[in-house]
Design an enzyme around this catalytic site. Structure first.
Site, PDB file in Angstrom:
ATOM      1  N   LYS A 150       0.827  -1.226   0.000  1.00  0.00           N
ATOM      2  CA  LYS A 150       0.000   0.000   0.000  1.00  0.00           C
ATOM      3  C   LYS A 150       0.851   1.262   0.000  1.00  0.00           C
ATOM      4  CE  LYS A 150       0.377  -1.376   4.507  1.00  0.00           C
ATOM      5  NZ  LYS A 150       0.508  -2.677   5.088  1.00  0.00           N
ATOM      6  N   GLY A 197      -2.173 -10.034   8.563  1.00  0.00           N
ATOM      7  CA  GLY A 197      -1.836 -11.414   8.922  1.00  0.00           C
ATOM      8  C   GLY A 197      -1.578 -12.212   7.663  1.00  0.00           C
ATOM      9  N   GLU A 256      -5.317  -6.316  -4.533  1.00  0.00           N
ATOM     10  CA  GLU A 256      -6.365  -6.635  -3.555  1.00  0.00           C
ATOM     11  C   GLU A 256      -5.826  -6.651  -2.123  1.00  0.00           C
ATOM     12  OE1 GLU A 256      -9.960  -7.436  -4.258  1.00  0.00           O
ATOM     13  OE2 GLU A 256      -9.614  -6.658  -2.251  1.00  0.00           O
ATOM     14  N   VAL A 279      -5.223  -3.276   0.675  1.00  0.00           N
ATOM     15  CA  VAL A 279      -6.187  -2.578   1.544  1.00  0.00           C
ATOM     16  C   VAL A 279      -7.045  -3.595   2.292  1.00  0.00           C
ATOM     17  CG1 VAL A 279      -8.115  -0.946   1.645  1.00  0.00           C
ATOM     18  CG2 VAL A 279      -6.337  -0.647  -0.085  1.00  0.00           C
ATOM     19  N   ILE A 284     -10.260  -8.706   3.314  1.00  0.00           N
ATOM     20  CA  ILE A 284     -11.572  -8.225   2.851  1.00  0.00           C
ATOM     21  C   ILE A 284     -11.475  -7.928   1.355  1.00  0.00           C
ATOM     22  CG2 ILE A 284     -13.349  -6.438   3.093  1.00  0.00           C
ATOM     23  CD1 ILE A 284     -12.363  -5.895   5.924  1.00  0.00           C
ATOM     24  N   GLU A 295       3.196  -2.302  13.072  1.00  0.00           N
ATOM     25  CA  GLU A 295       4.289  -2.317  12.091  1.00  0.00           C
ATOM     26  C   GLU A 295       5.610  -2.174  12.857  1.00  0.00           C
ATOM     27  OE1 GLU A 295       4.070  -2.269   8.597  1.00  0.00           O
ATOM     28  OE2 GLU A 295       1.891  -2.394   8.594  1.00  0.00           O
ATOM     29  N   LYS A 335      -4.065   3.355   2.745  1.00  0.00           N
ATOM     30  CA  LYS A 335      -5.180   2.501   2.319  1.00  0.00           C
ATOM     31  C   LYS A 335      -6.386   3.333   1.866  1.00  0.00           C
ATOM     32  CE  LYS A 335      -3.658  -1.147   5.465  1.00  0.00           C
ATOM     33  NZ  LYS A 335      -3.758  -1.638   6.855  1.00  0.00           N
TER      34      LYS A 335
HETATM   35  N1  HSE Z   1      -0.152  -2.704  10.449  1.00  0.00           N
HETATM   36  C1  HSE Z   1      -1.354  -2.856   9.697  1.00  0.00           C
HETATM   37  C2  HSE Z   1      -2.537  -2.859  10.645  1.00  0.00           C
HETATM   38  C3  HSE Z   1      -1.416  -4.145   8.931  1.00  0.00           C
HETATM   39  O1  HSE Z   1      -2.346  -2.784  11.852  1.00  0.00           O
HETATM   40  O2  HSE Z   1      -3.658  -2.930  10.178  1.00  0.00           O
HETATM   41  C4  HSE Z   1      -0.817  -4.078   7.592  1.00  0.00           C
HETATM   42  O3  HSE Z   1      -1.487  -3.190   6.760  1.00  0.00           O
END
Ligand code: HSE
Length: 441
Positions: free
Chosen positions: A105, A311, A129, A132, A136, A190, A205
């Site tokens: 992203k 994940g 896909e 974001v 989902i 992160e 995103k």
């Molecule tokens: N670090 C992001 C989150 C996950 O906490 O949603 C990866 O986009």
């Protein structure tokens, strides 16, 4: 059965997740698609880097170029992350006419416009896909299922780390710092937690969703971003008393009142900030690491998409969906579906935050003596800003007490200016806390 050969760059957590998901369900995919999917090569940082699932040693290489340039490899998956070497890799593949799948992203946010232009020039699709909201299927849904809609409103809980922290602060009355430490210990945040808690991951995103929805590439510098560092358990508690839950929302919406337009184009609010969400709204009950995207289309009305936003397995599901699209495009010899991104609103523009209108929650810390409320409300009234309700809880000790105001719809610039004036009053003891309120109308 026709075979499509995949080359993957990145064999860590997500890469090995993709490989594992394909090992489990690759045959099922082949029978559904009528195309055999084959993993031909995987470029890794080190053969023995820690990975949750094994990748056969015979497939691995340390040389990403040998993957991109292998004439047998027809589709490239980029799972490296970052915006430098990843950009080189994606461009190299696109320029060979090879479809690319990315979960990156940050790369799309920074360079999406250029990358999609190159993809078009070389007649190769760029699929995203997994970039974001993880598992989902929001990109494909917006691109294909909602092709007959204009997107009037998008609200996204798109950062699982922030949602986890805010959920526990609400449910347990916990402090931000303790919950951040827990999120890091559990591996949600992160490596650089600022990306999550200062709202930048959500910015990437929501910018991608806004671009897809409105047909012009939204630049990160135009997106207003506020993170959740300043959210205190006190504000969580007062919000709850008023019937709200605080969520970090990515918001894309057209202003209700038509303002002067950019030449021939529309102006759209694109922002990320903590928001008071009414408890009766479905987004208020999206908890812990879950993500949700609420979309209002002019034809379909309100829709909601919910799932794991991060994940290895959720991300693998999204990557495999793109693998299927790329394989079908190759099988049919044409780019038969709605292309991944089509610019169609060249004069569109992002509405500056000062011109956006919303309701507000404001918490002041004031001395408890007669006339204080009158002074504050006089400044608000002079700016034509109306108060819709007020709490001053009894029983607070010390020289200052909290005073909470709920404010009717007001332009952001007027509100910020009025609060700056109020902050200078000697009876106001610390900078006011302002959180926007969304009514989803
Ligand atoms: N670090 C992001 C989150 C996950 O906490 O949603 C990866 O986009």
């Amino acid at each position: 059965m026709r075979q499509v050969n995949i080359g993957m760059i990145g064999g860590g957590t997500v890469g090995s997740g993709v490989y594992h998901a394909w090992e489990c369900n690759g045959d099922l995919m082949s029978s559904r698609l009528g195309v055999k999917i084959n993993f031909q090569k995987v470029a890794v940082k080190a053969f023995d880097e820690p990975r949750p699932y094994a990748i056969p040693r015979a497939l691995m290489t340390l040389d990403w170029q040998s993957v991109v340039n292998d004439p047998a490899v027809q589709v490239i998956i980029e799972l490296v992350g970052g915006t430098t070497i990843a950009k080189t890799m994606v461009l190299a593949a696109l320029k060979l006419g090879k479809p690319v799948i990315t979960a990156n992203k940050a790369l799309l946010s920074a360079h999406g416009e250029e990358l999609f232009a190159v993809a078009k020039q070389y007649n190769a699709n760029l699929y995203y896909e997994a970039s974001v909201a993880g598992g989902i299927p929001i990109i494909k849904t917006m691109r294909e299922s909602f092709v007959g809609n204009r997107f009037t409103h998008i609200y996204g809980i798109v950062n699982g780390t922030c949602n986890y922290i805010l959920t526990r602060m609400k449910l347990e009355g916990a402090d931000f710092a303790d919950m951040l430490a827990d999120a890091q210990r559990l591996g949600y945040a992160e490596a650089e937690p600022s990306l999550d808690i200062d709202g930048f991951d959500a910015e990437h995103k929501i910018g991608i969703l806004a671009s897809l929805a409105h047909g012009f590439w939204v630049k990160p510098k135009d997106i207003y971003v506020e993170g959740i560092r300043h959210i205190s358990k006190l504000d969580m508690q007062f919000a709850a008393q008023l019937g709200y839950t605080i969520k970090l929302l990515g918001i894309v919406k057209k202003p209700a009142v038509a303002k002067p337009k950019a030449k021939n184009g529309s102006r759209v609010q694109v922002s990320v900030y903590p928001t008071l969400v009414p408890n009766a709204h479905v987004l208020a009950s999206v908890n812990h690491v879950f993500n949700a995207v609420f979309i209002r289309g002019d034809v379909v009305g309100d829709t909601l998409f919910y799932g794991r936003g991060a994940g290895k397995d959720a991300t693998a599901s999204a990557v495999l969906s793109d693998v299927a699209d790329a394989a079908l495009d190759l099988k049919h010899g044409s780019k038969s579906r709605v292309p991944p991104f089509v610019p169609h609103e060249m004069a569109g523009a992002v509405l500056p935050i000062g011109e956006t209108v919303s309701r507000y929650y404001v918490r002041f810390s004031v001395v408890d003596k007669p006339g204080v409320l009158a002074k504050i409300s006089a400044i608000l009234a002079a700016s034509k800003i109306g108060i819709s309700s007020l709490i001053q809880p009894e029983g607070h000790q010390g020289e200052s007490v909290p005073l909470i105001l709920m404010i009717h719809d007001a332009p952001n610039a007027a509100m910020t200016k009025a609060l700056a004036k109020i902050a200078k009053l000697p009876v106001v003891k610390s900078p006011p806390v302002m959180i926007r309120v969304e009514s989803f109308e």
